[in-house]
Design a protein around this motif. Structure first.
Motif, PDB file in Angstrom:
ATOM      1  N   GLU A  29      54.288  31.210  36.266  1.00  0.00           N
ATOM      2  CA  GLU A  29      53.687  31.110  37.596  1.00  0.00           C
ATOM      3  C   GLU A  29      53.517  32.466  38.271  1.00  0.00           C
ATOM      4  O   GLU A  29      53.096  32.540  39.425  1.00  0.00           O
ATOM      5  CB  GLU A  29      54.529  30.199  38.484  1.00  0.00           C
ATOM      6  N   ASN A  31      51.966  36.496  38.628  1.00  0.00           N
ATOM      7  CA  ASN A  31      50.662  37.140  38.456  1.00  0.00           C
ATOM      8  C   ASN A  31      50.702  38.051  37.233  1.00  0.00           C
ATOM      9  O   ASN A  31      51.692  38.733  36.991  1.00  0.00           O
ATOM     10  CB  ASN A  31      50.298  37.958  39.701  1.00  0.00           C
ATOM     11  N   SER A  59      39.861  38.982  35.253  1.00  0.00           N
ATOM     12  CA  SER A  59      39.315  38.166  36.329  1.00  0.00           C
ATOM     13  C   SER A  59      38.677  39.037  37.411  1.00  0.00           C
ATOM     14  O   SER A  59      39.097  40.169  37.645  1.00  0.00           O
ATOM     15  CB  SER A  59      40.429  37.310  36.941  1.00  0.00           C
ATOM     16  N   GLN A  64      45.558  37.228  39.058  1.00  0.00           N
ATOM     17  CA  GLN A  64      45.345  36.121  38.133  1.00  0.00           C
ATOM     18  C   GLN A  64      46.702  35.689  37.582  1.00  0.00           C
ATOM     19  O   GLN A  64      47.479  36.526  37.132  1.00  0.00           O
ATOM     20  CB  GLN A  64      44.429  36.572  36.992  1.00  0.00           C
ATOM     21  N   LYS A  65      46.981  34.407  37.646  1.00  0.00           N
ATOM     22  CA  LYS A  65      48.260  33.934  37.133  1.00  0.00           C
ATOM     23  C   LYS A  65      48.313  34.105  35.619  1.00  0.00           C
ATOM     24  O   LYS A  65      47.311  33.926  34.932  1.00  0.00           O
ATOM     25  CB  LYS A  65      48.489  32.472  37.511  1.00  0.00           C
ATOM     26  N   THR A  66      49.495  34.416  35.131  1.00  0.00           N
ATOM     27  CA  THR A  66      49.682  34.615  33.699  1.00  0.00           C
ATOM     28  C   THR A  66      49.193  33.411  32.905  1.00  0.00           C
ATOM     29  O   THR A  66      48.547  33.558  31.861  1.00  0.00           O
ATOM     30  CB  THR A  66      51.172  34.879  33.395  1.00  0.00           C
ATOM     31  N   LYS A  67      49.472  32.215  33.389  1.00  0.00           N
ATOM     32  CA  LYS A  67      49.109  31.002  32.646  1.00  0.00           C
ATOM     33  C   LYS A  67      47.601  30.780  32.579  1.00  0.00           C
ATOM     34  O   LYS A  67      47.123  29.988  31.760  1.00  0.00           O
ATOM     35  CB  LYS A  67      49.790  29.778  33.273  1.00  0.00           C
ATOM     36  N   ASP A  68      46.836  31.482  33.423  1.00  0.00           N
ATOM     37  CA  ASP A  68      45.384  31.313  33.454  1.00  0.00           C
ATOM     38  C   ASP A  68      44.634  32.388  32.679  1.00  0.00           C
ATOM     39  O   ASP A  68      43.408  32.336  32.561  1.00  0.00           O
ATOM     40  CB  ASP A  68      44.887  31.311  34.906  1.00  0.00           C
ATOM     41  N   LYS A  70      42.840  34.342  29.917  1.00  0.00           N
ATOM     42  CA  LYS A  70      42.170  33.966  28.675  1.00  0.00           C
ATOM     43  C   LYS A  70      42.025  35.184  27.761  1.00  0.00           C
ATOM     44  O   LYS A  70      41.854  36.316  28.217  1.00  0.00           O
ATOM     45  CB  LYS A  70      40.782  33.379  28.958  1.00  0.00           C
ATOM     46  N   PHE A 112      43.911  30.612  25.519  1.00  0.00           N
ATOM     47  CA  PHE A 112      44.771  31.181  26.565  1.00  0.00           C
ATOM     48  C   PHE A 112      45.880  32.047  25.965  1.00  0.00           C
ATOM     49  O   PHE A 112      46.481  31.692  24.943  1.00  0.00           O
ATOM     50  CB  PHE A 112      45.397  30.078  27.415  1.00  0.00           C
TER      51      PHE A 112
END
Length: 204
Positions: A29, A31, A59, A64-68, A70, A112
């Motif tokens: 969760e 960045n 991005s 940008q969150k780590t989990k998002d 790509k 991801f």
């Protein structure tokens, strides 16, 4: 329980922390930060310490969150990484022992970065024949009340952690290089890797 960043074929010190814990909590969760082991690892080649970097899509947003995050598939990074590993470690004692399980990570496309890093972790845990429960954060906690070792993901952290020496293929050329990717230890020590990790008495 230990809180860690899911990283790309993590540095050895992260697995030292993991094997000493009964539960792993992965931070997803936060960045994304540049110059961390989230999308890079270091291995030992004939030229010395060598960086393997996973290209990512940046991005347009400031954060940008780590989990998002790509992976940027425009680059054939998987082929490059695999070839580099083969060149560096084909003569190591246990490369052939693990390569078949390792190949799918480089042969199958992953969208991801987080999923890639979790695949890397699963490969390592299988190689170690170790089962430690894994949880993922549901919110960002700046000051958790359990062991927080997210800082181990900082690639600029040059601490050696006084890890014990082990045989390295190119050690006679460049000396011992500490805290490389867990792959370096696996290819050198094989089934003894878990014993090595458990025996380390470094201060985390």
């Amino acid at each position: 329980m230990v809180l860690l960043q899911p990283t790309y074929f993590s540095p050895i010190i992260q697995y030292v922390a993991m094997v000493k814990s009964n539960k792993i909590l992965f931070e997803i969760e936060d960045n994304f930060q540049k110059q961390t082991y989230r999308n890079r690892c270091y291995i030992y080649t004939a030229s010395g310490k060598h960086l393997l970097n996973v290209p990512i899509q940046h991005s347009k947003e400031n954060k940008q969150k780590t989990k998002d995050v790509k992976i940027d598939s425009k680059y054939d990074w998987q082929k490059l990484h695999l070839k580099t590993l083969q060149t560096a470690y084909s003569s190591s004692p246990f490369f052939e022992f693990y390569i078949d399980d390792l190949l799918p990570i480089f042969e199958r496309k992953t969208t991801f970065l987080l999923d890639l890093n979790l695949k890397c972790h699963q490969f390592v845990m299988k190689a170690l024949q170790l089962e430690i429960p894994v949880l993922k954060t549901t919110e960002f906690n700046k000051e958790p009340n359990y062991l927080d070792l997210r800082n181990l993901a900082l690639a600029k952290n040059n601490k050696s952690y006084n890890l014990e020496r082990y045989f390295q293929v190119f050690g006679t050329n460049h000396g011992f290089i500490s805290n490389l990717s867990i792959l370096d230890l696996l290819f050198m020590e094989g089934p003894n890797t878990l014993n090595y990790l458990e025996s380390q008495t470094v201060k985390l």
